[in-house]
Design a protein around this motif. Structure first.
Motif, mmCIF file in Angstrom:
data_model
loop_
_atom_site.group_PDB
_atom_site.id
_atom_site.type_symbol
_atom_site.label_atom_id
_atom_site.label_comp_id
_atom_site.label_asym_id
_atom_site.label_seq_id
_atom_site.Cartn_x
_atom_site.Cartn_y
_atom_site.Cartn_z
ATOM 1 N N ILE A 1 0.846 -1.203 0.000
ATOM 2 C CA ILE A 1 0.000 0.000 0.000
ATOM 3 C C ILE A 1 0.876 1.246 0.000
ATOM 4 N N ALA A 2 1.924 1.258 0.805
ATOM 5 C CA ALA A 2 2.824 2.419 0.855
ATOM 6 C C ALA A 2 3.483 2.657 -0.505
ATOM 7 N N LEU A 3 3.908 1.588 -1.166
ATOM 8 C CA LEU A 3 4.518 1.739 -2.491
ATOM 9 C C LEU A 3 3.525 2.275 -3.511
ATOM 10 N N VAL A 4 2.317 1.772 -3.491
ATOM 11 C CA VAL A 4 1.300 2.218 -4.448
ATOM 12 C C VAL A 4 0.919 3.670 -4.163
ATOM 13 N N GLU A 5 0.834 4.049 -2.887
ATOM 14 C CA GLU A 5 0.532 5.444 -2.556
ATOM 15 C C GLU A 5 1.645 6.375 -3.029
ATOM 16 N N GLU A 6 2.887 5.936 -2.942
ATOM 17 C CA GLU A 6 4.004 6.741 -3.452
ATOM 18 C C GLU A 6 3.892 6.901 -4.971
ATOM 19 N N LYS A 7 3.549 5.837 -5.655
ATOM 20 C CA LYS A 7 3.343 5.910 -7.105
ATOM 21 C C LYS A 7 2.199 6.878 -7.431
ATOM 22 N N GLN A 8 1.153 6.858 -6.625
ATOM 23 C CA GLN A 8 0.037 7.781 -6.814
ATOM 24 C C GLN A 8 0.530 9.230 -6.713
ATOM 25 N N ARG A 9 1.340 9.527 -5.708
ATOM 26 C CA ARG A 9 1.873 10.890 -5.557
ATOM 27 C C ARG A 9 2.739 11.283 -6.756
ATOM 28 N N GLN A 10 3.550 10.349 -7.241
ATOM 29 C CA GLN A 10 4.398 10.626 -8.404
ATOM 30 C C GLN A 10 3.549 10.936 -9.637
ATOM 31 N N LEU A 11 2.497 10.169 -9.836
ATOM 32 C CA LEU A 11 1.620 10.409 -10.990
ATOM 33 C C LEU A 11 0.907 11.752 -10.868
ATOM 34 N N GLU A 12 0.504 12.130 -9.659
ATOM 35 C CA GLU A 12 -0.131 13.438 -9.455
ATOM 36 C C GLU A 12 0.835 14.555 -9.823
ATOM 37 N N GLN A 13 2.103 14.425 -9.414
ATOM 38 C CA GLN A 13 3.121 15.418 -9.765
ATOM 39 C C GLN A 13 3.330 15.482 -11.276
ATOM 40 N N THR A 14 3.372 14.332 -11.912
ATOM 41 C CA THR A 14 3.554 14.285 -13.361
ATOM 42 C C THR A 14 2.401 14.994 -14.071
ATOM 43 N N MET A 15 1.173 14.742 -13.623
ATOM 44 C CA MET A 15 0.018 15.402 -14.252
ATOM 45 C C MET A 15 0.080 16.913 -14.068
ATOM 46 N N ARG A 16 0.525 17.377 -12.884
ATOM 47 C CA ARG A 16 0.655 18.823 -12.665
ATOM 48 C C ARG A 16 1.724 19.424 -13.585
ATOM 49 N N ARG A 17 2.855 18.711 -13.740
ATOM 50 C CA ARG A 17 3.913 19.204 -14.630
ATOM 51 C C ARG A 17 3.420 19.277 -16.076
ATOM 52 N N ILE A 18 2.716 18.257 -16.510
ATOM 53 C CA ILE A 18 2.188 18.242 -17.885
ATOM 54 C C ILE A 18 1.211 19.393 -18.081
ATOM 55 N N ASP A 19 0.324 19.607 -17.102
ATOM 56 C CA ASP A 19 -0.628 20.721 -17.203
ATOM 57 C C ASP A 19 0.106 22.051 -17.332
ATOM 58 N N GLY A 20 1.173 22.229 -16.553
ATOM 59 C CA GLY A 20 1.963 23.456 -16.643
ATOM 60 C C GLY A 20 2.591 23.625 -18.009
ATOM 61 N N LEU A 21 3.128 22.537 -18.554
ATOM 62 C CA LEU A 21 3.731 22.606 -19.890
ATOM 63 C C LEU A 21 2.686 22.891 -20.957
ATOM 64 N N LEU A 22 1.500 22.318 -20.806
ATOM 65 C CA LEU A 22 0.434 22.587 -21.783
ATOM 66 C C LEU A 22 0.008 24.054 -21.738
ATOM 67 N N ARG A 23 -0.016 24.633 -20.548
ATOM 68 C CA ARG A 23 -0.393 26.046 -20.425
ATOM 69 C C ARG A 23 0.658 26.966 -21.055
#
Length: 100
Positions: A44-66
């Motif tokens: 669960i801890a590993l999957v939650e860490e992956k979730q946080r990484q994916l959230e960061q990636t989506m924020r970075r992509i949104d910034g680049l798209l803007r």
């Protein structure tokens, strides 16, 4: 049940005579059960860490798209892939009982 047993990390803590009896009969704190619970909590801890990484990636992509970098199609594809992976992560956490 919570009157008689409760979890304290990976171990089951009996509460009262009924809890003591249930813990012994069901072998709730045998090595195999405790190790399994440790494994699940670690996963669960590993999957939650992956979730946080994916959230960061989506924020970075949104910034680049803007900022209109010229590679919007590639970024949109990456965002779709990331969103798909994120959805899968949420489903896995749900199956593990780690999210509401």
């Amino acid at each position: 049940m919570f009157d008689h047993l409760r979890y304290r990390s990976v171990r089951v803590e009996p509460r009262g005579p009924a809890g003591n009896q249930a813990e012994k009969i069901l072998m709730l704190n045998d090595d195999e059960s405790v190790n399994y619970r440790e494994l699940i909590l670690g996963l669960i801890a590993l999957v939650e860490e992956k979730q946080r990484q994916l959230e960061q990636t989506m924020r970075r992509i949104d910034g680049l798209l803007r900022s209109s970098t010229g590679n919007e199609d590639q970024l949109r594809n990456k965002k779709r892939e990331t969103e798909t992976a994120y959805t899968t992560i949420l489903q896995h956490l749900s199956m593990l009982g780690a999210v509401d």
